[in-house]
Design an enzyme around this catalytic site. Structure first.
Site: not given
Lengths: 369, 475
Positions: B327-329
C-alpha cells in the site's frame, strides 16, 4: 475599558512574539544551511565583491546565500593554487550571472561541470575556473582581466559575453560601482522581511504589475525616439568593440581566447509561451521592445561569429545549440541544472576536438592517445 | 496545496473557515465542505477531482442500495461493486507500471526478452487515502456497523474533507458520524483553541523539525551520495531520516486533527509516540494508527485473524503486513519492508515471553533499532523528483555501511546536524506527544504566547521558500 486595553495589549504582545519567532527562525535557518552569521546583515555586493588596489574582483572565501567563493574569490573550483599545477591545462571562463550561476543547484553551474565533461571527452588534466561575476559587462571584464584574472595564468579563456547589457537605458559603464555606504552597512535588516519581500515579488500578479509600472515610469516623459525601433547600431558596435578589446587583451597575455555566442530561452520569432520572459527582461532593457531584444541578441551573435572568423579564433555556437530550448532555462538568459549540463557537454565536446589544438595531450576515452 | 504554504494559510483556510461558520445549517455546511475539498484537491490537478467524484458516487449509490435492498445477493453486489471499482482505480493508477515491470523481470528470468513499455501514468495524490475512506464506509454499511447516509453532500464532505484528504489520517465514517450529524448545531468556540493549538503544534513538527532534518538527510543520501557514506555517516543519515519521517507524518496528522477541530470535527489520533514502543505489536499500535487499525479490521480479521490456530494467525499477520507494505508504494522494496515488519510481529508472537522478560529500557532501545533498520528499506523505496527510487541496492549499501566498518564521508555538517537531531530525538523518545500535551486542554494566555512564537518560527521558514511536500503524499 480596562479589559479592552488588556486585550489589545495582549494581542500586541502576541504579534511581537510572532514576529520574533519568525525573525529568529529565519536567521537560524540561514546559519544552519548557508553559514550566514546569525547577527549579520548580509548584502550580496558586500559579501561577494571587493574593491581594492587590484580593482574589483570576487571576495576571497565570500559567501552569500547559496553562493560560495573560493580562496581567490572565484566561484569554482572549491580549491585551487595561484598558478596552474604542472601538466594541467587551466581553463578560465569570463562572463556574468549566466556563468556565475543563479538557478542551478550547488555545484551544477556549467563551469563547475565542465571539468568532469572534459574528462569524459578524454581530457584528463584540466582545471576550470569560474571567474564570472554577476552583473559584469564585457566593458568591465577588460579591467577585471587585466588587473586580476590574468594573474592566474589560464591557458584557455572562454568568453561568454552578455550582449543584452548593452541595451540598458544607459550604456555600460566601468566598474567599480559604489561600495555600500556606511549607512547601508549599519542599517539592521530583517531577514524575515527580506524573505517575505522576495516571496511577494515572485508572485506572478505582483511581478506583472511591478514590471508594467516600472516600464511605464521609465518611459513616461520620453518621446518616440527614446525607444529602439530597430537594432541600435551604436550599442551593438560598442559591444563588439569591447569584445574585440577583451579578445586582444587575453591573447596579449599568452592565453587562447575562445568565443561563445550567447543563448536565450526564446527563439526568433518569439513563441507565445516565451513572450512573458522576454517582456520581463525589459526591466533591464526598457528602451527595447520584445522583438528588439531578440533582434539585438541575434545581431550580437552574428558579430561574435564574424569576430571569431576575422581573428581565426575558435567559436562555440552556444546560441545555435541551446537557444529556444525552454526546458534548459530558468528565465530568459539563466540556465537551470539541465541547461547547465547541456552547456557543459557542448563546450567540452568542442574544446576537446583535436582540430582546435587546445589541449596538447588529449587521450581518447578508451585511454589511447 | 500544502498546509505549510501561504496560499493555504492566507487564502484558502480563512475563507473556508469564515464562510463555514456563517452558513445557517448542516446541509449548507456539508455542501461547503465538499466544495472546498474539491477546490483543495483540484489545486493540484483539477482533472483528478473527477476520479474522486466517481469513487464517491459509486460508494454513495451502493450505500443507498444497501438501505433499500434486503436480499443477500443484492447487498453483496452493493459491497463488491464499489470495492472493485476502488481497487481497480487504485490498481490502475498506482500499480500498473509495477505489474508491468515485475512481469518483464520475471519473464526475463526465464530467458525471454519481452519488451513491455512503461506507461506514463500520473499517480493521483491521495488516492490511497480516499479509496480507503470509501471502502471502509461501504464495508461498515454492509456489516451494519453504520447506517448509510442518504445525504450525498454529507458523504461527499466526508470523502473530500480537505484536512485528511491527501495524506490521512484514514478516518472511518463511523468515527466522525456523530460530529457530521451535529454540524448544524456545532459551536465555533468550543474547539477553536484546541484546534488552533493542534494545528500550530503539527506545523512546528513538520516545518521546523522535519524539514530542517530533511536538508541534512537528503544531502547525505540523494543522487547516489549514500554510496560514499562512512559507518557513522550512514547511521547519522538514517537516524535523521527516522525522526524526519516521524515528525513529517505526525506533524501532518496533528495539523489535520487541528483543522478538523476548527470545523467541529474530531479526527482520530494517528501517532502515539511510536519510538517509545516496547515491542513490534506496540509499535503498530502507535505508528500510523488509522492505517494499522484499518488493516486489522478490514484485512487481518476477515482473513481469520487469530481465530484459526497458530499457523494461520502467523500467515494472516504476514499477509497483512505484506499488503500494508505494498500500500505504501508500488515497489518490491516496500513489500520487503512490510515483510520485515511482518517477520518482527511473527517472531514476537512466537518468542514474546522471552522478549517481555527483558528490562523495558532494553526492549525500547532494541525496538527502536529494529525500526531504524526497517526504515532503510523505506527510504530506499522513496522516489525523488530528480531521480527514480534507488531501491534494494541503496538499502543493501546502507546496511553494509551501518553494520561493517566503512570508510567514507559523514555526508553532512555533523555539528549542525546534531544540534537539530539531538533535541528532535529527545522529544520523540522521551517527550510528550500531541495527545499528552492536549490532555484536559484549557486555554491559558501562556498557550497563546507559546503558539505565537512557534507559528512565527514556522512562517519564517515558509517565507524562505524551503517548504517540502509531506512525505506521505507519494503514497
Amino acid at each position: 475599558m480596562l479589559a479592552r486595553l488588556r486585550g489589545s495589549g495582549f494581542a500586541a504582545l502576541t504579534l511581537v512574539l510572532f514576529l520574533l519567532g519568525a525573525e529568529s527562525s529565519a536567521r537560524l535557518d540561514d546559519w544552519l544551511h548557508q553559514n550566514t552569521p546569525i547577527w549579520a546583515n548580509p548584502n550580496r555586493a558586500r559579501e561577494l565583491t571587493v574593491h581594492d588596489r587590484d580593482g574589483i574582483h570576487g571576495r576571497p572565501d565570500g559567501r552569500f546565500k547559496k553562493w560560495q567563493l573560493n580562496t581567490y574569490g572565484f566561484r569554482s573550483p572549491a580549491t585551487m593554487d595561484r598558478t596552474p599545477p604542472p601538466g594541467v591545462t587551466r581553463v578560465m571562463i569570463l562572463g556574468a550571472s549566466e556563468t556565475f550561476g543563479l538557478y542551478e543547484s550547488e555545484g551544477k553551474e556549467y563551469p563547475g561541470q565542465l571539468a568532469e565533461h572534459l574528462r569524459r571527452e578524454g581530457v584528463e588534466a584540466s582545471e576550470v575556473i569560474n571567474a564570472a561575476m554577476a552583473g559584469m559587462t564585457v566593458h568591465s571584464q577588460l579591467p577585471y582581466w587585466e588587473q586580476w584574472a590574468c594573474r592566474f595564468q589560464p591557458r584557455i579563456v572562454l568568453l561568454y559575453p552578455s550582449p543584452l547589457f548593452y541595451l540598458d537605458d544607459e550604456p555600460p559603464h566601468r566598474w567599480p560601482r559604489a561600495a555600500p555606504s556606511a549607512e547601508e552597512e549599519a542599517a539592521p535588516a530583517s531577514r524575515f522581511a527580506d524573505r517575505l519581500r522576495e516571496r511577494v515579488r515572485t508572485l506572478a500578479p505582483v511581478r506583472k504589475v511591478r514590471l508594467e509600472w516600472l516600464l511605464w515610469s521609465r518611459a513616461s516623459g520620453t518621446d518616440e525616439d527614446w525607444f529602439y525601433n530597430e537594432v541600435p547600431k551604436d550599442r551593438l558596435q560598442f559591444f563588439l568593440d569591447d569584445l574585440e578589446a577583451l579578445v586582444e587583451a587575453v591573447a596579449k597575455r599568452g592565453a587562447r581566447p575562445v568565443l561563445l555566442t550567447h543563448a536565450i530561452k526564446a527563439g526568433s520569432p518569439i513563441r507565445a509561451e516565451d513572450r512573458e520572459d522576454v517582456r520581463a527582461f525589459r526591466l533591464f532593457a526598457s528602451r527595447a521592445t520584445e522583438e528588439g531584444i531578440v533582434a539585438f541578441e541575434d545581431a550580437a551573435n552574428a558579430g561574435i561569429r564574424r569576430l571569431a572568423a576575422d581573428r581565426g579564433i575558435v567559436v562555440i555556437d552556444v546560441a545555435a545549440h541551446l537557444s529556444g530550448r525552454r526546458e534548459w532555462f530558468g528565465d530568459l538568459v539563466h540556465f537551470n541544472d539541465a541547461g547547465a549540463a547541456a552547456m557543459a557537454h557542448l563546450l567540452a565536446a568542442t574544446l576537446a576536438d583535436p582540430r582546435h589544438g587546445l589541449f596538447p595531450q588529449r587521450t581518447r576515452p578508451d585511454g589511447a592517445p | 496545496m500544502l498546509f505549510n504554504s501561504f496560499v493555504f494559510l492566507l487564502v484558502f483556510l480563512p475563507i473556508t473557515y469564515v464562510v463555514f461558520w456563517r452558513l445557517p445549517n448542516a446541509s449548507a455546511r456539508y455542501i461547503w465542505l465538499a466544495v472546498t475539498g474539491y477546490i483543495f484537491y483540484g489545486y493540484w490537478n483539477p482533472y483528478f477531482t473527477l476520479l474522486m467524484a466517481f469513487s464517491t458516487l459509486v460508494s454513495y449509490s451502493a450505500g443507498l442500495g444497501i438501505l433499500r435492498w434486503q436480499s443477500p445477493a443484492a447487498r453483496r453486489c452493493c459491497l463488491v461493486i464499489p470495492i472493485t471499482v476502488d481497487l481497480l482505480l487504485l490498481g490502475f493508477f498506482k500499480y500498473t507500471n509495477f505489474l508491468l515491470a515485475t512481469t518483464r523481470d520475471v519473464v526475463h528470468l526465464w530467458g525471454v526478452d519481452l519488451h513491455i513499455p512503461t506507461w506514463n501514468i500520473i499517480l493521483p495524490v491521495g488516492i490511497s487515502f480516499y479509496t480507503f475512506h470509501t471502502i471502509t464506509y461501504i464495508v461498515d454499511c454492509y456489516r451494519g456497523t453504520i447506517k448509510p447516509t442518504r445525504n450525498l453532500f454529507e458523504f461527499a464532505a466526508y470523502v473530500s474533507l480537505f484536512s485528511q484528504l491527501v495524506a490521512g489520517p484514514i478516518v472511518r465514517y463511523r468515527q466522525i458520524e456523530e460530529d457530521l450529524e451535529g454540524l448544524g448545531a456545532a459551536d465555533r468556540n468550543r474547539w477553536l483553541a484546541i484546534g488552533w493549538s493542534y494545528f500550530v503544534y503539527g506545523m512546528f513538527e513538520k516545518v521546523v523539525v522535519a524539514d530542517t532534518l530533511a536538508v541534512f538527510v537528503d544531502a547525505a543520501l540523494d543522487q547516489g551520495r549514500y554510496a560514499e557514506l562512512s559507518t557513522a555517516g550512514a547511521w547519522l543519515a538514517m537516524l535523521g531520516y527516522t525522526f524526519q519521517l516521524y515528525f513529517d507524518f505526525s506533524g501532518y496528522s496533528n495539523m489535520a486533527i487541528g483543522l478538523g477541530y476548527l470545523f467541529g470535527l474530531r479526527i482520530p489520533l494517528n501517532f502515539h509516540s511510536p519510538y517509545k514502543a516496547l515491542d513490534p505489536s506496540d509499535f503498530w499500535r502507535r505508528w500510523h494508527i488509522s492505517l494499522s487499525t484499518c488493516l486489522r479490521d478490514y484485512l487481518y480479521v476477515p482473513l481469520g485473524g487469530n481465530r484459526h490456530g497458530e499457523w494461520n494467525t502467523l500467515r494472516n499477520l504476514m499477509l497483512t503486513m505484506l499488503i500494508g507494505g505494498l500500500w505504501h508504494g508500488a515497489d518490491w522494496v516496500f513489500v520487503l519492508w512490510g515483510g520485515y515488519h511482518g517477520l518482527l510481529l511473527v517472531c514476537y508472537r512466537l518468542g514474546g515471553r522471552f522478549w517481555d522478560d527483558l528490562p523495558a529500557a532494553v526492549r525500547r532501545f532494541a525496538m527502536f533499532l529494529l525500526v531504524v533498520i526497517g526504515w532503510v528499506l523505506f527510504r530506499a523505496g522513496a522516489a525523488h523528483e530528480s531521480e527514480g527510487p534507488p531501491g534494494l541496492p541503496m538499502a543493501l549499501q546502507l546496511w553494509k555501511a551501518m553494520f561493517t566498518p566503512t570508510d567514507g564521508v559523514p555526508g553532512m555538517d555533523v555539528g549542525k546536524f546534531l544540534l537539530i537531531l539531538v533535541p528532535a530525538a529527545a522529544w520523540a523518545m522521551f517527550g510528550p506527544n500531541a495527545q499528552e500535551v492536549h490532555r484536559d486542554y484549557r486555554w491559558r494566555p501562556v498557550h497563546a504566547i507559546v503558539r505565537a512564537v512557534a507559528f512565527g518560527a514556522c512562517v519564517g521558514l515558509i517565507a524562505g521558500g524551503r517548504t517540502s511536500p509531506f512525505l506521505y503524499f507519494q503514497f
